[in-house]
Design an enzyme around this catalytic site. Structure first.
Site, PDB file in Angstrom:
ATOM      1  N   LYS A   1       0.851  -1.192   0.000  1.00  0.00           N
ATOM      2  CA  LYS A   1       0.000   0.000   0.000  1.00  0.00           C
ATOM      3  C   LYS A   1       0.886   1.242   0.000  1.00  0.00           C
ATOM      4  CE  LYS A   1      -4.325   0.936   2.473  1.00  0.00           C
ATOM      5  NZ  LYS A   1      -4.965   0.748   3.793  1.00  0.00           N
TER       6      LYS A   1
HETATM    7  O1  G3P Z   1      -9.132   1.798   4.791  1.00  0.00           O
HETATM    8  C1  G3P Z   1      -8.912   3.096   5.223  1.00  0.00           C
HETATM    9  C2  G3P Z   1      -9.524   3.271   6.550  1.00  0.00           C
HETATM   10  O2  G3P Z   1      -8.806   2.567   7.518  1.00  0.00           O
HETATM   11  C3  G3P Z   1      -9.717   4.655   6.968  1.00  0.00           C
HETATM   12  O3  G3P Z   1     -10.867   4.656   7.696  1.00  0.00           O
HETATM   13  O4  G3P Z   1     -12.471   5.462   9.323  1.00  0.00           O
HETATM   14  O5  G3P Z   1     -10.036   5.993   9.579  1.00  0.00           O
HETATM   15  O6  G3P Z   1     -11.389   7.085   7.804  1.00  0.00           O
HETATM   16  P1  G3P Z   1     -11.206   5.876   8.649  1.00  0.00           P
END
Ligand code: G3P
Length: 217
Positions: free
Chosen positions: A83
Site C-alpha cells: 500500500k
Molecule cells: O481503509 C482506510 C480506513 O482505515 C480509513 O478509515 O475510518 O479511519 O477514515 P477511517
C-alpha cells in the site's frame, strides 16, 4: 463484490473468515498502532489466515525508500498488496512495484483525477476514502461513482476498493454503484446482519413456539 476487512486484529479477522466473509484484509499504520503488534509479525499471521490480498502500507514518503519498504513487505507472503499513498512519489513507487509483478494498493485517494493517475501507474487497487470525504461535507459515494465511470470508459483494470467505510449504508451504495471491493471494520460488516424487524419477528416466533410446548430436539 469482494469484502476486505479493515483491521489488524487477528481474532476479528478469524471470526469473519470462518463465515467466508473475508476476501482480503487492509491495514494501515494507524491500525497497526491500534493492534499494538509488530507490523511484520502481525501481517504474516494475517497472511497465513487469509488467502486473498492483504494490504501492508509503506511509511516512507520518498519513492526509492517506498520501493525498498514495499519489497520488504512483499517478502512476507505472496498475497501481500503493497500500500502506497497517493502522492507523486507514491505513484512512482506504484509504477516500479507493479512492474515487478507485485500487487499495489494506492491509498488516501480523494479525487477522480488521483484515481486516474493510479490506474495509469499500474495500481491493482485504488482506495478512495468515503467517510473522510463525508466528514468534510463532500460526497464520498459520488467519488466512487465518478471513478467507476472513468475506469469503465477506458477499460482500466484497477479495482475500486472503497475505504473509510463507516456505515452499512455505505456498503449498500457501493454495491449499487459497482465498487469492486469494500473494506470495512469488522463491526460494520457484522452490523449488516442486523434489522429491527428481524429481531421483532424472531421474538414473536419464540413467544408463539413457547406456547406450543413442543421441542425439535
Ligand atoms: O481503509 C482506510 C480506513 O482505515 C480509513 O478509515 O475510518 O479511519 O477514515 P477511517
Amino acid at each position: 463484490m469482494k469484502f476486505f476487512v479493515d483491521t489488524a486484529e487477528i481474532d476479528a479477522i478469524a471470526e469473519l473468515n470462518e463465515l467466508g466473509m473475508v476476501d482480503g484484509v487492509t491495514t494501515n499504520p494507524s491500525l497497526i498502532m491500534k493492534s499494538g503488534r509488530d507490523i511484520l509479525e502481525v501481517t504474516k499471521e494475517i497472511c497465513d489466515l487469509v488467502s486473498g490480498p492483504v494490504s501492508a502500507e509503506v511509511v516512507a514518503t520518498e519513492a526509492d525508500a517506498m520501493i525498498a519498504e514495499g519489497r520488504k513487505l512483499a517478502e512476507i507472503a505472496e498475497n501481500i498488496a503493497v500500500k502506497v499513498p497517493l502522492t507523486w512519489d507514491g505513484l512512482k513507487a506504484c509504477k516500479v512495484l507493479s512492474g515487478e509483478g507485485r500487487m499495489v494498493n494506492v491509498t488516501l485517494c480523494f479525487s477522480a483525477n488521483q484515481a486516474l493517475l493510479a490506474a495509469k501507474a499500474g495500481a491493482s487497487f485504488i482506495s478512495p476514502f468515503i467517510g473522510r470525504l463525508d466528514d468534510v461535507n463532500l460526497d464520498g459515494l459520488q467519488l466512487i461513482e465518478d471513478i467507476r465511470s472513468i475506469y469503465d470508459n477506458y477499460g482500466f483494470e484497477t479495482e475500486i476498493l472503497a475505504a473509510s467505510i463507516r456505515t452499512v449504508n455505505h456498503i449498500t451504495e457501493c454495491a449499487k454503484i459497482g465498487a469492486d471491493v469494500i473494506t470495512a471494520p469488522p463491526a460494520v460488516i457484522k452490523a449488516m446482519a442486523s434489522h429491527p424487524l428481524t429481531d421483532k419477528g424472531l421474538a414473536t416466533f419464540m413467544a408463539d413456539w413457547a406456547k406450543t410446548g413442543q421441542k425439535i430436539l
